[in-house]
Design a protein around this motif. Structure first.
Motif, mmCIF file in Angstrom:
data_model
loop_
_atom_site.group_PDB
_atom_site.id
_atom_site.type_symbol
_atom_site.label_atom_id
_atom_site.label_comp_id
_atom_site.label_asym_id
_atom_site.label_seq_id
_atom_site.Cartn_x
_atom_site.Cartn_y
_atom_site.Cartn_z
ATOM 1 N N MET A 1 0.825 -1.186 0.000
ATOM 2 C CA MET A 1 0.000 0.000 0.000
ATOM 3 C C MET A 1 0.870 1.252 0.000
ATOM 4 N N LEU A 2 1.921 1.248 0.809
ATOM 5 C CA LEU A 2 2.798 2.418 0.892
ATOM 6 C C LEU A 2 3.492 2.671 -0.446
ATOM 7 N N GLU A 3 4.019 1.616 -1.057
ATOM 8 C CA GLU A 3 4.701 1.800 -2.345
ATOM 9 C C GLU A 3 3.731 2.272 -3.420
ATOM 10 N N LEU A 4 2.510 1.740 -3.424
ATOM 11 C CA LEU A 4 1.518 2.185 -4.399
ATOM 12 C C LEU A 4 1.189 3.660 -4.181
ATOM 13 N N ALA A 5 1.071 4.078 -2.928
ATOM 14 C CA ALA A 5 0.788 5.489 -2.637
ATOM 15 C C ALA A 5 1.942 6.380 -3.097
ATOM 16 N N ILE A 6 3.170 5.945 -2.874
ATOM 17 C CA ILE A 6 4.332 6.720 -3.329
ATOM 18 C C ILE A 6 4.302 6.853 -4.848
ATOM 19 N N LEU A 7 4.154 5.726 -5.538
ATOM 20 C CA LEU A 7 4.119 5.752 -7.001
ATOM 21 C C LEU A 7 2.938 6.586 -7.498
ATOM 22 N N VAL A 90 -7.550 -5.649 -3.537
ATOM 23 C CA VAL A 90 -8.962 -5.595 -3.913
ATOM 24 C C VAL A 90 -9.861 -5.923 -2.725
ATOM 25 N N THR A 91 -9.420 -6.827 -1.847
ATOM 26 C CA THR A 91 -10.283 -7.299 -0.761
ATOM 27 C C THR A 91 -10.158 -6.497 0.526
ATOM 28 N N ASP A 92 -9.030 -5.885 0.772
ATOM 29 C CA ASP A 92 -8.834 -5.079 1.983
ATOM 30 C C ASP A 92 -9.296 -3.649 1.712
ATOM 31 N N GLN A 93 -10.212 -3.145 2.535
ATOM 32 C CA GLN A 93 -10.796 -1.834 2.261
ATOM 33 C C GLN A 93 -9.766 -0.721 2.224
ATOM 34 N N ASN A 94 -8.842 -0.676 3.166
ATOM 35 C CA ASN A 94 -7.833 0.388 3.178
ATOM 36 C C ASN A 94 -6.943 0.316 1.941
ATOM 37 N N ARG A 95 -6.535 -0.869 1.592
ATOM 38 C CA ARG A 95 -5.693 -1.035 0.408
ATOM 39 C C ARG A 95 -6.477 -0.699 -0.853
ATOM 40 N N PHE A 96 -7.768 -1.082 -0.894
ATOM 41 C CA PHE A 96 -8.580 -0.771 -2.063
ATOM 42 C C PHE A 96 -8.750 0.738 -2.212
ATOM 43 N N PHE A 97 -8.935 1.448 -1.107
ATOM 44 C CA PHE A 97 -9.074 2.901 -1.194
ATOM 45 C C PHE A 97 -7.801 3.536 -1.738
ATOM 46 N N THR A 98 -6.642 3.004 -1.376
ATOM 47 C CA THR A 98 -5.388 3.512 -1.935
ATOM 48 C C THR A 98 -5.361 3.257 -3.440
ATOM 49 N N LEU A 99 -5.737 2.062 -3.845
ATOM 50 C CA LEU A 99 -5.812 1.733 -5.270
ATOM 51 C C LEU A 99 -6.791 2.665 -5.987
ATOM 52 N N LEU A 100 -7.948 2.871 -5.385
ATOM 53 C CA LEU A 100 -8.986 3.713 -5.976
ATOM 54 C C LEU A 100 -8.518 5.161 -6.126
ATOM 55 N N GLN A 112 -9.929 -0.088 -15.926
ATOM 56 C CA GLN A 112 -10.489 0.474 -14.690
ATOM 57 C C GLN A 112 -11.732 -0.315 -14.280
ATOM 58 N N ALA A 113 -12.628 -0.566 -15.238
ATOM 59 C CA ALA A 113 -13.859 -1.307 -14.955
ATOM 60 C C ALA A 113 -13.540 -2.715 -14.453
ATOM 61 N N ALA A 114 -12.532 -3.352 -15.020
ATOM 62 C CA ALA A 114 -12.164 -4.708 -14.595
ATOM 63 C C ALA A 114 -11.738 -4.740 -13.133
ATOM 64 N N VAL A 115 -11.012 -3.712 -12.693
ATOM 65 C CA VAL A 115 -10.606 -3.636 -11.288
ATOM 66 C C VAL A 115 -11.840 -3.462 -10.402
ATOM 67 N N LEU A 116 -12.733 -2.572 -10.800
ATOM 68 C CA LEU A 116 -13.953 -2.349 -10.017
ATOM 69 C C LEU A 116 -14.825 -3.601 -9.992
ATOM 70 N N GLU A 117 -14.860 -4.342 -11.087
ATOM 71 C CA GLU A 117 -15.632 -5.585 -11.124
ATOM 72 C C GLU A 117 -15.068 -6.619 -10.162
ATOM 73 N N ARG A 118 -13.755 -6.659 -10.022
ATOM 74 C CA ARG A 118 -13.147 -7.579 -9.035
ATOM 75 C C ARG A 118 -13.577 -7.207 -7.627
ATOM 76 N N ARG A 119 -13.610 -5.924 -7.319
ATOM 77 C CA ARG A 119 -14.040 -5.481 -5.990
ATOM 78 C C ARG A 119 -15.509 -5.832 -5.773
ATOM 79 N N LEU A 120 -16.345 -5.591 -6.777
ATOM 80 C CA LEU A 120 -17.765 -5.890 -6.663
ATOM 81 C C LEU A 120 -17.991 -7.387 -6.444
ATOM 82 N N ALA A 121 -17.275 -8.214 -7.174
ATOM 83 C CA ALA A 121 -17.397 -9.667 -6.997
ATOM 84 C C ALA A 121 -17.028 -10.062 -5.572
ATOM 85 N N PHE A 122 -16.003 -9.446 -5.022
ATOM 86 C CA PHE A 122 -15.621 -9.722 -3.631
ATOM 87 C C PHE A 122 -16.734 -9.307 -2.675
#
Length: 175
Positions: A1-7, A90-100, A112-122
């Protein structure tokens, strides 16, 4: 999560370390402040991997300042992480919010839609903080008012998120 936020933040433009830390802290929430002991080693790892570059500038006081930027490889890695997030992202809310927070930097609406579809399926899978055997418990089954409150709040948050996800996916798929 930290590395994704930095990038992700560097994907928006070059930043000084202090500004990067402030933005990550706001994103993560003040309940989980980012320490220098975790931020700077992460920056150093990304720099050694060729994903981030550092330019030295004279500081306002005596100490020089460092401006951090994404390299071409860093931008490619950011896009890869946004397109192909790990399951936990995708499954952890905090990590998903960073991704979002950075998914808008991915220029492909289908990706983008494919990522959101993975979250919705979860989110569409039955889940609960509590279980009776292997079966998730519902709020109505909880006798403890505080646990029932947890389940009621989680259910409403999940409903709102699923509603938003469906609308966003439809908009992305419509073009």
């Amino acid at each position: 999560m930290l590395e994704l936020a930095i990038l992700g933040f560097l994907g928006e433009g070059p930043l000084h370390g202090y500004e990067l830390k402030s933005r990550i802290t706001r994103l993560a929430g003040y309940a989980r402040p980012v320490s220098d002991g975790s931020l700077y080693p992460a920056i150093n790892r990304l720099e050694r991997a060729g994903l981030v570059s550092r330019q030295r500038e004279p500081g306002a006081a005596a100490a020089p300042r460092h401006t951090l930027s994404l390299t071409t490889a860093g931008r490619a890695e950011l896009w890869r992480r946004l397109r192909e997030p790990a399951e936990l992202d995708v499954t952890d809310q905090n990590r998903f919010f960073t991704l979002l927070a950075f998914l808008g930097q991915l220029a492909d609406p289908a990706a983008q839609a494919a990522v959101l579809e993975r979250r919705l399926a979860f989110l569409d899978q039955p889940a609960s903080f509590f279980a009776a055997g292997d079966r998730p418990q519902r709020a109505a089954e909880q006798t403890d008012p505080f646990r029932r409150g947890m389940l009621v709040m989680a259910r409403e948050i999940s409903r709102a998120e699923r509603s938003w996800l469906r609308a966003a996916i439809a908009e992305l798929r419509a073009g």
